[in-house]
Design an enzyme around this catalytic site. Sequence first.
Site, PDB file in Angstrom:
ATOM      1  CG  ASN A 137      -2.083   0.979   1.047  1.00 42.69           C
ATOM      2  OD1 ASN A 137      -1.965   1.989   0.373  1.00 42.69           O
ATOM      3  ND2 ASN A 137      -3.214   0.687   1.675  1.00 42.69           N
ATOM      4  CG  ASP A 138       1.714   2.917   3.739  1.00 44.51           C
ATOM      5  OD1 ASP A 138       0.644   3.493   3.483  1.00 44.51           O
ATOM      6  OD2 ASP A 138       1.926   2.318   4.812  1.00 44.51           O
ATOM      7  CB  VAL A 139       6.052   0.749  -0.917  1.00 40.41           C
ATOM      8  CG1 VAL A 139       6.596   0.622   0.498  1.00 40.41           C
ATOM      9  CG2 VAL A 139       5.298  -0.510  -1.320  1.00 40.41           C
TER      10      VAL A 139
END
Length: 499
Positions: free
Chosen positions: A426-428
């Site tokens: 998600n964040d990456v």
Amino acid sequence: MHELTVSPWASLAYLVAGVCFILALRGLSSPASSQRGNRFGIIGMTIAVVTTLVTHVPTVQHLLVSDTGPTIAVRAIDWVTVVEILAAIGVGAAIGLVTARRIAMTAMPQLVAAFHSLVGLAAVLVGVAAYLNPQAFGISDLVVPMIGQPFAVIHPVSRIELGLGVAIGAITFSGSVIAFLKLNGNMGGKPIMLPGRHVINIALLAGILGLIAYFVTDQSAWIFWTITLLSFVIGFLLIVPIGGADMPVVVSMLNSYSGWAAAAMGFTLHNSAMIITGALVGSSGAILSYIMCRAMNRSFISVIAGGFGTSDAGAGSGGSAVDRPWKRGSAEDAAFLMSQAEQVIIVPGYGMAVAQAQHVLREMGDKLKAEGVRVKYAIHPVAGRMPGHMNVLLAEANVPYDDVFELEDINSEFAQTDVAFVIGANDVTNPAAKTDKSSPIYGMPVLDVEKAKTVLFIKRSMGGVGYAGVDNDLFYRDNTMMLLADAKKMVEDIVKALD
């Protein structure tokens, strides 16, 4: 009395152990040579432990009284203490063996944090033992005052070693406990911003260093225990403000702290193997943290200071997912799109680890290759919850090392890629890191998956957000198709559709 002199054979054995540790670090720098590196590490640690036990065999003194001759003092091996030492080693080995066999890869990051805390606590306990009984460690001279009982004066250099070792160990312990709680879900992943935290941390650090300096001139108990207590507190305060997206760097930095704590205690114990091992772990952990900070566009100095990569404004941003239009796809849709593609880049994340989907993912990749599709794997430096988490998972599934690429090596290929297959990352992959200055992950380099012609994104539901607590704008792009399901189940369905 602790024997300060070390035999030449022991020094040679410690040197061989140190070389093995260096070769272990070299082997662990690549997944292809990691098994060989582990073997060198095991050999080196075995040599170091056996050498230490042989050269520090506990003895007791017996007085042989004769009616015809003088009383003779004879030293013999204290077998009771030897049995206690071996029993403690056996218990520790059993715990380690059972843990290694039972622990899942999803729990590996918090296990590493827990082990770091034990290293820090061990350093503190050794320091406490050395302070309470310095003669047993050979770090004091016995002084007989004019009035009263004799007492042990700790050598000034040993006081510095004790102060630094206990301080670093306590910081490592409390910081690792907080990291464990965050990684294990017992604490939220969002940064906890305390008012005036930087001023408090600087004041505490200055106080600790000042007390260590004062400890050199005065070995009073209140100074020693105050250093220990303040160090526990600052370890807690350094890690609490750090958000979940930056946790892999925290694990790496705590690894470095644990190494320096071990090295400091090595000086106290006069054990060159501990000094060498601690210095290697400390320096390699610091280098890895520096490399990861550069990959994340973070300041290395800010890592040590705590609360890096976050601000009071950014800490409150993000929140729950936004109600916006998005496209939903099926396993059949994904199978058709990837089978027609020339190149597919797979981006694994922590969601893949949770679902244990790495083996079926490799099977999917093999089927696509059989149909003439180029398949590559893109790894972000902080994908997962600790450095190298995704590399280990893919290696466990026998994904060829030549198919796995780091961010800087593959980011330019997304624009020429037909399908980017994101599984639990998600964040990456969040484009907000490049555009939204209020985001907690702003400035962190991310994988440019949005540039691919089609993005297939596996996620359990649209209601959740990433570990950093921010919504992902990628979900709502026109070229993104959401595959909502358990990651392993979805990939298994895709494999069936490919058949």
